[in-house]
Motif scaffolding. Structure first.
Motif, PDB file in Angstrom:
ATOM      1  N   GLU A 196       0.833  -1.206   0.000  1.00 10.88           N
ATOM      2  CA  GLU A 196       0.000   0.000   0.000  1.00 10.88           C
ATOM      3  C   GLU A 196       0.867   1.255   0.000  1.00 10.88           C
ATOM      4  O   GLU A 196       0.561   2.232  -0.689  1.00 10.88           O
ATOM      5  CB  GLU A 196      -0.930  -0.001   1.213  1.00 10.88           C
ATOM      6  N   TRP A 197       1.948   1.242   0.778  1.00 10.10           N
ATOM      7  CA  TRP A 197       2.844   2.389   0.782  1.00 10.10           C
ATOM      8  C   TRP A 197       3.447   2.609  -0.609  1.00 10.10           C
ATOM      9  O   TRP A 197       3.575   3.737  -1.065  1.00 10.10           O
ATOM     10  CB  TRP A 197       3.969   2.189   1.781  1.00 10.10           C
ATOM     11  N   GLY A 198       3.806   1.513  -1.268  1.00 13.05           N
ATOM     12  CA  GLY A 198       4.376   1.633  -2.612  1.00 13.05           C
ATOM     13  C   GLY A 198       3.398   2.239  -3.597  1.00 13.05           C
ATOM     14  O   GLY A 198       3.762   3.117  -4.389  1.00 13.05           O
ATOM     15  N   SER A 199       2.143   1.781  -3.539  1.00 17.64           N
ATOM     16  CA  SER A 199       1.157   2.339  -4.475  1.00 17.64           C
ATOM     17  C   SER A 199       0.836   3.790  -4.130  1.00 17.64           C
ATOM     18  O   SER A 199       0.622   4.614  -5.033  1.00 17.64           O
ATOM     19  CB  SER A 199      -0.111   1.491  -4.478  1.00 17.64           C
ATOM     20  N   GLU A 200       0.824   4.149  -2.844  1.00 13.57           N
ATOM     21  CA  GLU A 200       0.598   5.545  -2.469  1.00 13.57           C
ATOM     22  C   GLU A 200       1.779   6.422  -2.906  1.00 13.57           C
ATOM     23  O   GLU A 200       1.594   7.556  -3.325  1.00 13.57           O
ATOM     24  CB  GLU A 200       0.383   5.651  -0.965  1.00 13.57           C
ATOM     25  N   TRP A 201       2.987   5.908  -2.798  1.00 14.16           N
ATOM     26  CA  TRP A 201       4.151   6.682  -3.215  1.00 14.16           C
ATOM     27  C   TRP A 201       4.164   6.885  -4.730  1.00 14.16           C
ATOM     28  O   TRP A 201       4.591   7.937  -5.204  1.00 14.16           O
ATOM     29  CB  TRP A 201       5.428   6.018  -2.754  1.00 14.16           C
TER      30      TRP A 201
END
Length: 189
Positions: free
Chosen positions: A172-177
């Motif tokens: 999720e952090w990767g997609s938000e970044w």
């Protein structure tokens, strides 16, 4: 000297927070469930195992009977009195019939010596039942082992679950970044 406010807060995952995600709330509930399972499940498993073992030992004490027997063969002498060796013995059963068998007896005894053996309801040779004190210690150890086994299973399952949650959180952090990262960059040329 410390100055400033304390930033760590208890139960932060349940509090309203703009950075709180659904996965954080899920993790908080899972931590609570793990603690409850360890406390209640471990205690219950330990108590059940200890009671079951104690019942088995009590049944063994009730079913097994000490019988006087005659040693048919000499046993070799040993340096220690606690050394036991196999020897053939003869005893009279409840019905008056004569039986022979091989059992463990103390060392350094001559043929014809009287020894105590243990038999079951069928008249067969069995091992001596544990004393009340020994049975209590063994039941306690078995209960402790069962409690630790349940705790280990719960904590192991929690570790796997936490690993899965962390993988999902990182995804999720990767997609938000990927959405926010390009807005922070600037061109130098």
């Amino acid at each position: 000297m410390r100055t400033g406010r304390r930033t760590k807060r208890w139960f932060w995952r349940w509090r309203s927070n703009p950075l709180r995600r659904r996965i954080d709330v899920l993790e908080a509930w899972l931590v609570l469930a793990v603690c409850a399972l360890v406390a209640v499940g471990g205690t219950l498993a330990g108590a059940v195992a200890a009671l079951a073992a104690d019942r088995v030992f009590a049944r063994q004490r009730a079913e097994r009977t000490a019988v006087d027997a005659v040693l048919l063969t000499n046993t070799p002498a040993a340096a220690s009195n606690s050394y036991r060796t196999r020897a053939e013995v003869r005893w009279t059963g409840y019905d008056g019939s004569v039986h022979t068998g091989t059992t463990l007896v103390g060392s350094g005894k001559n043929a014809g010596a009287r020894v105590t053996i243990w038999t079951n309801a069928q008249g067969s040779l069995v091992t001596a039942p544990p004393s009340r004190e020994t049975a209590a210690v063994e039941a306690g150890l078995l209960g402790t082992g069962a409690a630790l086994a349940v705790t280990g299973l719960v904590v192991g399952a929690w570790g796997v679950t936490r690993w899965c949650l962390d993988r999902r959180r990182i995804g999720e952090w990767g997609s938000e970044w990927d959405l926010v990262g390009p807005q922070w960059g600037h061109k130098t040329s």
